[in-house]
Design a protein around this motif. Structure first.
Motif, short mmCIF file in Angstrom:
data_model
loop_
_atom_site.label_atom_id
_atom_site.label_comp_id
_atom_site.label_asym_id
_atom_site.label_seq_id
_atom_site.Cartn_x
_atom_site.Cartn_y
_atom_site.Cartn_z
N LEU A 6 -1.71 -1.36 12.36
CA LEU A 6 -2.85 -0.97 11.54
C LEU A 6 -3.89 -2.08 11.54
O LEU A 6 -3.55 -3.26 11.58
CB LEU A 6 -2.41 -0.71 10.10
CG LEU A 6 -1.45 0.45 9.87
CD1 LEU A 6 -1.06 0.54 8.41
CD2 LEU A 6 -2.06 1.76 10.32
N GLU A 10 -7.25 -0.73 7.25
CA GLU A 10 -6.25 0.31 7.05
C GLU A 10 -5.08 -0.21 6.22
O GLU A 10 -4.53 0.52 5.39
CB GLU A 10 -5.74 0.82 8.40
CG GLU A 10 -6.81 1.55 9.20
CD GLU A 10 -6.40 1.85 10.63
OE1 GLU A 10 -6.65 2.98 11.07
OE2 GLU A 10 -5.82 0.95 11.29
N GLU A 14 -4.08 1.40 2.70
CA GLU A 14 -2.73 1.93 2.54
C GLU A 14 -1.99 1.22 1.41
O GLU A 14 -1.24 1.85 0.65
CB GLU A 14 -1.94 1.85 3.85
CG GLU A 14 -0.61 2.57 3.80
CD GLU A 14 -0.70 4.04 3.32
OE1 GLU A 14 0.20 4.46 2.57
OE2 GLU A 14 -1.65 4.75 3.69
N LEU A 54 -12.62 4.43 2.84
CA LEU A 54 -11.51 5.34 3.12
C LEU A 54 -10.91 5.89 1.83
O LEU A 54 -10.62 7.09 1.74
CB LEU A 54 -10.40 4.61 3.90
CG LEU A 54 -10.62 4.36 5.38
CD1 LEU A 54 -9.45 3.58 5.95
CD2 LEU A 54 -10.79 5.67 6.13
#
Length: 130
Positions: A6, A10, A14, A54
């Motif tokens: 990742l 990211e 996450e 995101l």
């Protein structure tokens, strides 16, 4: 061993998603500031911004101008869609998408500027090598 690596943004996104799903961060809680996330993950401001984009895009976070980012209320969008007189929370997803696109554009411009600087540096070093 065949796992996907990742990118930093990211990993940040996450990690925060996991904290939200586990209840460590609850709806309405403030998310860590950009400075905190940069220090915690050794990340650039752009990586943190992309991670937040995101989270917003996926409905995990919302921004409150001048106050920061917060864990989204899961029922806010549903209520706004059912009650046309309620505050326009339904625009939150569109705003998040626009923010994500703006960040992607900013990243592209940053990469172009970096490439331009590298080309100029190479050209300058080439002219000095006579």
């Amino acid at each position: 061993m065949g796992g996907t690596v990742l990118l930093t943004f990211e990993v940040i996104a996450e990690t925060l998603r996991g904290q939200i799903r586990s209840g460590g961060l609850k709806p309405g809680d403030a998310l860590p500031t950009q400075a905190v996330l940069m220090a915690e993950f050794g990340a650039s401001s752009l990586s943190v911004q992309k991670a937040m984009a995101l989270l917003k895009r996926d409905g995990y976070a919302i921004s409150r101008p001048g106050k920061g980012a917060f864990v989204a209320q899961p029922d806010v969008d549903t209520d706004a869609d059912e009650d046309p007189g309620s505050p326009d929370a339904g625009n939150a997803r569109m705003v998040a998408r626009v923010e994500a696109l703006e960040l992607a554009l900013a990243e592209g411009l940053e990469q172009l500027a970096s490439l331009r600087d590298r080309v100029e540096a190479l050209e300058l070093s080439g002219t000095h090598q006579v």
